[in-house]
Design an enzyme around this catalytic site. Structure first.
Site, mmCIF file in Angstrom:
data_model
loop_
_atom_site.group_PDB
_atom_site.id
_atom_site.type_symbol
_atom_site.label_atom_id
_atom_site.label_comp_id
_atom_site.label_asym_id
_atom_site.label_seq_id
_atom_site.Cartn_x
_atom_site.Cartn_y
_atom_site.Cartn_z
ATOM 1 N N SER A 1 -15.036 1.053 -1.937
ATOM 2 C CA SER A 1 -13.703 1.041 -1.067
ATOM 3 C C SER A 1 -12.920 2.538 -1.085
ATOM 4 O O SER A 1 -13.533 3.450 -1.943
ATOM 5 C CB SER A 1 -13.095 -0.014 -2.867
ATOM 6 O OG SER A 1 -11.873 0.053 -2.965
ATOM 7 N N SER B 1 -12.098 0.003 5.405
ATOM 8 C CA SER B 1 -10.486 0.618 5.819
ATOM 9 C C SER B 1 -10.307 2.282 5.371
ATOM 10 O O SER B 1 -9.964 2.933 5.481
ATOM 11 C CB SER B 1 -9.974 -0.375 3.824
ATOM 12 O OG SER B 1 -10.397 -1.426 3.774
ATOM 13 N N GLU C 1 -8.902 -6.737 4.619
ATOM 14 C CA GLU C 1 -7.864 -7.396 4.506
ATOM 15 C C GLU C 1 -7.069 -8.725 5.831
ATOM 16 O O GLU C 1 -6.853 -9.680 5.134
ATOM 17 C CB GLU C 1 -6.620 -6.315 3.852
ATOM 18 C CG GLU C 1 -6.248 -6.440 4.914
ATOM 19 C CD GLU C 1 -5.148 -4.757 4.311
ATOM 20 O OE1 GLU C 1 -3.781 -4.787 4.718
ATOM 21 O OE2 GLU C 1 -5.900 -3.361 3.950
ATOM 22 N N GLY D 1 -5.589 -3.725 -7.618
ATOM 23 C CA GLY D 1 -7.245 -2.497 -7.013
ATOM 24 C C GLY D 1 -5.915 -0.982 -7.113
ATOM 25 O O GLY D 1 -7.140 0.104 -7.630
ATOM 26 N N LYS E 1 1.544 -11.458 -6.204
ATOM 27 C CA LYS E 1 0.625 -10.461 -5.804
ATOM 28 C C LYS E 1 1.186 -9.373 -5.207
ATOM 29 O O LYS E 1 1.676 -8.144 -5.194
ATOM 30 C CB LYS E 1 -0.251 -10.448 -5.525
ATOM 31 C CG LYS E 1 -1.247 -9.604 -5.866
ATOM 32 C CD LYS E 1 -3.550 -9.301 -5.800
ATOM 33 C CE LYS E 1 -3.383 -8.530 -5.309
ATOM 34 N NZ LYS E 1 -3.739 -7.191 -6.416
ATOM 35 N N SER F 1 1.273 -1.330 0.255
ATOM 36 C CA SER F 1 0.108 -0.029 0.047
ATOM 37 C C SER F 1 0.578 1.912 0.263
ATOM 38 O O SER F 1 0.572 2.392 -0.725
ATOM 39 C CB SER F 1 -0.677 0.361 1.155
ATOM 40 O OG SER F 1 -2.100 -1.253 0.975
#
Length: 443
Positions: A180, A209, A324, A106, A421, A33
């Site tokens: 999201s 989130s 997550e 994403g 990933k 992130s």
């Protein structure tokens, strides 16, 4: 829910099972992130940047390729740590035409379109088959609300083309980000480069989130962007320069989840060094969640250490801020002595797969007792047995299968390679943890 995706070239991975306490230190690479936010800001900056010990995984390499395609120069510098070289990033004039492969990331599919709107030329976006069913409508409509032409054949999903004109006026915009938090972050990251800046107002249900939005706000402030987030669900980004970065990327705390879960299941202890005393990463919620499930959790200068006797209890938890972590927490809950209720995570149905349906399906086919609710899972104690745990091309599903396999003999994880990933060396790190010199008896 999508159907399981098989990698015909790779046989299911036999998940190692342990029979005794473990004791290991597991060093993890940088946060996905943070790496991807820093890459975006470096591409928008007025001066070069240096990312120290960034994560190199499929998602971050896709982001690096995306900003390169738009005119940014990325060079590898001298290595500074165990996980590879730094990235030196020199911004360039944003331009097209270009084609962006978002994979199943994403952050790439949502963060890059607002940058593409600032480029001169057409920027086409597409990705993996399942990426085409992930929600994209709020970003597409937001760009249109800012005067940008987006061709999506009326579908509101990938593939689509952003027809950039080199500038965006900006101004005031409303968006529904209840599916999201990435929809908010995507627009905030580019907002300072809009002529009038950006006032973004969220309308709709609670943003999931939220720590990821806080992460974005702090990253923007780190590069000198003026942003006001004092009013709930409203963010005001002033127009202005974006400074360069010279930053050490924190370890990925969400990727620590399966390793710390191993200590909870097997007993013994696992330490993750470099755990920050303060962080905006959602993975920091592990400290409280694992404590609730019976572990002893401590944070000191050596890192975060989880100790356990192997006793494991269920919990009632709202995971909206840290969705997550759900696959790992669900895997632990399926092996716990008491029931669990995981709530606030309806948005996980729009991730790499419908994670709620996938978890219920895979745990139940191993003998579990899992019921889907509108926004979560109810998990009751049950005796699990071996079988194939499908990943659905979802890295966190794959690691959840590895966690289950620690205590359930005969579990194999389909397409364990999907962990690349965000954590390309997952299986090596997993094996290393389990074969530490003072590690457990294996069976």
């Amino acid at each position: 829910m999508s159907t399981p995706v098989s990698d015909e070239a790779t046989a299911p991975w036999p998940a190692p099972t342990v029979n005794g306490p473990i004791s290991a230190t597991v060093s993890l690479p940088g946060s996905k992130s943070l790496t991807n936010r820093y890459l975006v800001l470096a591409a928008l900056a007025d001066e070069p940047s240096r990312l120290r010990a960034p994560l190199r995984s499929r998602d971050t390499l896709l982001m690096a390729s995306a900003v390169r395609s738009l005119g940014t120069v990325l060079d590898d510098a001298t290595a500074t740590g165990a996980f590879g070289a730094d990235w030196l990033i020199t911004p360039g004039e944003l331009r097209g035409p270009a084609s962006i492969d978002v994979g199943l990331a994403g952050t790439v599919m949502r963060f890059v379109p607002p940058i593409a709107a600032l480029a001169n030329g057409d920027i086409a976006f597409d990705g993996d088959p399942h990426a085409r069913v992930r929600p994209m409508g709020p970003i597409i409509e937001a760009l249109r609300g800012l005067g940008i032409t987006v061709d999506d054949n009326g579908g509101g999903r990938l593939p689509f083309t952003v027809r950039g004109t080199g500038s965006v006026r900006g101004g005031t915009l409303e968006i529904d980000a209840s599916a999201s938090s990435q929809f908010v972050s995507a627009l905030l990251l580019a907002g300072a480069r809009f002529e009038e800046g950006l006032t973004l107002r969220h309308v709709g249900g609670q943003v999931p989130s939220e720590p990821h939005v806080t992460m974005t706000v702090e990253a923007l402030r780190d590069v000198g962007v003026v942003i006001d987030d004092s009013e709930p669900d409203v963010w005001r980004v002033e127009p202005g320069r974006v400074g360069g970065l010279d930053v050490m990327v924190e370890p990925d705390l969400s990727n620590a989840a399966p390793f710390l879960a191993a200590a909870v299941l097997a007993g013994g202890q696992v330490t993750v060094p470099g755990w920050p005393q303060y962080t905006t990463q959602a993975g920091d919620h592990l400290r409280d969640l694992l404590d609730q499930m019976g572990a002893d959790v401590s944070l000191d200068r050596d890192g975060l250490t989880v100790r356990s006797t192997g006793e494991l209890y269920g919990l009632d938890a709202d995971l909206r801020a840290a969705g997550e972590l759900t696959p790992t927490i669900a895997a632990l809950a399926a092996l716990a002595e008491t029931p669990s209720h995981l709530r606030g995570i309806a948005h996980l149905r729009g991730h790499e797969t419908d994670r709620l349906a996938a978890l219920a399906t895979e745990l139940n086919q191993l003998g579990g007792n899992v019921t889907e609710t509108e926004d979560g899972l109810i998990i009751k104690p049950a005796k699990l047995h071996g079988g194939v745990f499908h990943s659905y091309a979802d890295h966190r599903m794959a690691t959840a299968g590895a966690v289950i396999g620690l205590k359930v003999a005969g579990v194999s994880v389909e397409n364990i390679g999907t962990t690349a990933k965000t954590l390309p060396e997952f299986t090596q790190l997993w094996e290393r943890m389990l074969t530490a010199s003072d590690g457990p008896e294996r069976r």
